[in-house]
Motif scaffolding. Sequence first.
Motif, PDB file in Angstrom:
ATOM      1  N   ALA A  10       0.813  -1.216   0.000  1.00  0.00           N
ATOM      2  CA  ALA A  10       0.000   0.000   0.000  1.00  0.00           C
ATOM      3  C   ALA A  10       0.849   1.269   0.000  1.00  0.00           C
ATOM      4  N   VAL A  11       2.093   1.185   0.469  1.00  0.00           N
ATOM      5  CA  VAL A  11       2.890   2.403   0.605  1.00  0.00           C
ATOM      6  C   VAL A  11       4.208   2.362  -0.157  1.00  0.00           C
ATOM      7  N   SER A  12       4.538   1.247  -0.795  1.00  0.00           N
ATOM      8  CA  SER A  12       5.839   1.103  -1.462  1.00  0.00           C
ATOM      9  C   SER A  12       5.691   1.141  -2.970  1.00  0.00           C
ATOM     10  N   PRO A  13       6.730   1.560  -3.688  1.00  0.00           N
ATOM     11  CA  PRO A  13       6.673   1.530  -5.159  1.00  0.00           C
ATOM     12  C   PRO A  13       6.488   0.112  -5.682  1.00  0.00           C
ATOM     13  N   GLU A  14       5.825  -0.010  -6.816  1.00  0.00           N
ATOM     14  CA  GLU A  14       5.620  -1.331  -7.410  1.00  0.00           C
ATOM     15  C   GLU A  14       6.941  -1.986  -7.816  1.00  0.00           C
ATOM     16  N   TRP A  15       7.968  -1.163  -8.096  1.00  0.00           N
ATOM     17  CA  TRP A  15       9.244  -1.714  -8.548  1.00  0.00           C
ATOM     18  C   TRP A  15      10.147  -2.127  -7.394  1.00  0.00           C
ATOM     19  N   LEU A  16       9.690  -1.968  -6.160  1.00  0.00           N
ATOM     20  CA  LEU A  16      10.478  -2.384  -5.000  1.00  0.00           C
ATOM     21  C   LEU A  16      10.220  -3.868  -4.752  1.00  0.00           C
ATOM     22  N   ALA A  17      11.075  -4.704  -5.351  1.00  0.00           N
ATOM     23  CA  ALA A  17      10.816  -6.136  -5.400  1.00  0.00           C
ATOM     24  C   ALA A  17      10.987  -6.811  -4.048  1.00  0.00           C
ATOM     25  N   LEU A  18      10.211  -7.863  -3.844  1.00  0.00           N
ATOM     26  CA  LEU A  18      10.341  -8.738  -2.683  1.00  0.00           C
ATOM     27  C   LEU A  18      10.606 -10.163  -3.156  1.00  0.00           C
ATOM     28  N   TYR A  19      11.462 -10.887  -2.455  1.00  0.00           N
ATOM     29  CA  TYR A  19      11.647 -12.306  -2.736  1.00  0.00           C
ATOM     30  C   TYR A  19      10.453 -13.113  -2.199  1.00  0.00           C
ATOM     31  N   TYR A  20      10.159 -14.211  -2.884  1.00  0.00           N
ATOM     32  CA  TYR A  20       9.227 -15.267  -2.445  1.00  0.00           C
ATOM     33  C   TYR A  20       7.755 -14.900  -2.649  1.00  0.00           C
ATOM     34  N   ARG A  21       6.969 -15.958  -2.908  1.00  0.00           N
ATOM     35  CA  ARG A  21       5.516 -15.793  -3.060  1.00  0.00           C
ATOM     36  C   ARG A  21       4.916 -15.232  -1.769  1.00  0.00           C
ATOM     37  N   HIS A  22       5.426 -15.704  -0.650  1.00  0.00           N
ATOM     38  CA  HIS A  22       5.002 -15.202   0.652  1.00  0.00           C
ATOM     39  C   HIS A  22       6.241 -14.579   1.310  1.00  0.00           C
ATOM     40  N   PRO A  23       6.424 -13.268   1.145  1.00  0.00           N
ATOM     41  CA  PRO A  23       7.661 -12.619   1.578  1.00  0.00           C
ATOM     42  C   PRO A  23       7.959 -12.812   3.062  1.00  0.00           C
ATOM     43  N   LEU A  24       9.251 -12.819   3.366  1.00  0.00           N
ATOM     44  CA  LEU A  24       9.733 -13.019   4.728  1.00  0.00           C
ATOM     45  C   LEU A  24       9.872 -11.704   5.472  1.00  0.00           C
ATOM     46  N   GLU A  25       9.563 -11.721   6.751  1.00  0.00           N
ATOM     47  CA  GLU A  25       9.970 -10.660   7.658  1.00  0.00           C
ATOM     48  C   GLU A  25      11.030 -11.252   8.577  1.00  0.00           C
ATOM     49  N   LEU A  26      12.269 -10.847   8.393  1.00  0.00           N
ATOM     50  CA  LEU A  26      13.348 -11.338   9.243  1.00  0.00           C
ATOM     51  C   LEU A  26      13.390 -10.513  10.521  1.00  0.00           C
ATOM     52  N   THR A  27      13.401 -11.177  11.661  1.00  0.00           N
ATOM     53  CA  THR A  27      13.310 -10.478  12.935  1.00  0.00           C
ATOM     54  C   THR A  27      14.622 -10.457  13.711  1.00  0.00           C
ATOM     55  N   HIS A  28      15.452 -11.472  13.555  1.00  0.00           N
ATOM     56  CA  HIS A  28      16.738 -11.451  14.245  1.00  0.00           C
ATOM     57  C   HIS A  28      17.670 -12.482  13.633  1.00  0.00           C
ATOM     58  N   GLY A  29      18.956 -12.362  13.964  1.00  0.00           N
ATOM     59  CA  GLY A  29      19.955 -13.270  13.422  1.00  0.00           C
ATOM     60  C   GLY A  29      21.081 -13.499  14.406  1.00  0.00           C
ATOM     61  N   GLU A  30      21.808 -14.564  14.163  1.00  0.00           N
ATOM     62  CA  GLU A  30      22.986 -14.879  14.963  1.00  0.00           C
ATOM     63  C   GLU A  30      23.921 -15.742  14.133  1.00  0.00           C
ATOM     64  N   GLY A  31      25.168 -15.335  14.039  1.00  0.00           N
ATOM     65  CA  GLY A  31      26.120 -16.103  13.242  1.00  0.00           C
ATOM     66  C   GLY A  31      25.719 -16.123  11.787  1.00  0.00           C
ATOM     67  N   ARG A  32      25.531 -17.315  11.243  1.00  0.00           N
ATOM     68  CA  ARG A  32      25.126 -17.485   9.840  1.00  0.00           C
ATOM     69  C   ARG A  32      23.641 -17.790   9.710  1.00  0.00           C
ATOM     70  N   HIS A  33      22.855 -17.576  10.763  1.00  0.00           N
ATOM     71  CA  HIS A  33      21.438 -17.914  10.745  1.00  0.00           C
ATOM     72  C   HIS A  33      20.569 -16.693  11.017  1.00  0.00           C
ATOM     73  N   VAL A  34      19.360 -16.731  10.461  1.00  0.00           N
ATOM     74  CA  VAL A  34      18.344 -15.710  10.731  1.00  0.00           C
ATOM     75  C   VAL A  34      17.021 -16.400  11.032  1.00  0.00           C
TER      76      VAL A  34
END
Length: 427
Positions: A10-34
């Motif tokens: 609703a607020v982002s440009p159409e050309w601002l691409a997202l990965y995946y059919r159901h996009p991810l919200e990454l909340t935290h990470g540690e080392g090589r993992h998220v």
Amino acid sequence: MTGLHERHLAVSPEWLALYYRHPLELTHGEGRHVWDADGNRYLDFFGGILTTMTAHALPEVTKAVAEQAGRIIHSSTLYLNRPMVEMAERIAALSGIPDARVFFTTSGTEANDTALLLATAYRRSNQILAMRNSYHGRSFSAVSITGNQAWSPTSLSPLQTLYVHGGVRTRGPYAELSDERFIQACVADLEDLLGHTRNPAALIAEPIQGVGGFTSPPDGLFAAFREVLDRHGVLWISDEVQTGWGRTGDHFWGWQAHAEHGPPDILTFAKGVGNGMSVGGVVARAEVMNCLDANSISTFGGSPITMAASLANLSYLLEHDLQGNARRVGGLLIERLRGIAAASPAVREVRGRGLMIGVELVRPGTDEAAPEAATAVLEAARAGGLLIGKGGGHSTSVLRIAPPLTLTVAEAEEGAAILADALHAAG
């Protein structure tokens, strides 16, 4: 569709691409993992587009950021800034450029934009030579020198750009030549091009093309180019936004694979140096850096907090020989992926250096790019707990693999196994 996804649309440009059919919200990470908002854990083989270079939540970096934030977060370049001076000293020494000066920006796009400003002002020319299949950022000037149609939304440009052969080894008119003859043909093309132009300012080139699908020329091409450029007085800009800081394993900078005639005139960097903080910059010899005859500052470039993070990150990288780890673990991962590719008719080529690896997909039995297969593998890898990227020339048919440089052998094996299953699942 999640509520956050709907709000994003609703607020982002159409050309601002997202990965995946159901996009991810990454909340935290540690080392090589998220982890995502649903609690799913992923092995991260893309690092926020090669930006989380060392590790997620690296204690040395988070501690440096917290301590600096407790003192002062921002001041601008109008005031002396100890962390910025210390970081500039370290980068100048590491760059290989004599009498180097360093200017900090907030992104790779801005770094390349600054490099173009310096080169065109120094040479008093708006002609730029760039590589076919290249990508240098999303600003108006950076888009105008991008040789990858998928990432160049306008033909309007403040620059006259001429494109040179050589960035892609295994496709195009010289693909069947030996490395030696490939270089000779590309040099001849450059010589011919310079015979039809007037006073180009610079050649800008990625030692390994990032968005273009981790393609690269044979070692020595840019050294051979440099010999020609020097005769014509044309500057060489090495775009190290993705290749810098030891990611390729064999070298600290990508240009060092082409080092016969010394360092570039201008070097740009960004992404991994801040391990997620917004840091970019330009290194050039003093004569070039000081050629501007108007005032300039940076409000956010080289801020105390981003420089504190970068100093801690660079120290960790050097003290733990992460370049050596990229060479060792990356070499193992490339060989593992080549073994997997041998059993998959959809894989045309596995290429790369260190922890910068591309897996090019085609329609089986042909040499045609298969962007739909790359998308399917991306989805299947996510389902298996692995995050990767994609890119390529005219179509996004290359899987891009670029984990943090602290990747372990066990994690490399785990990621390769997930990718093997994803290739099989995607057909």
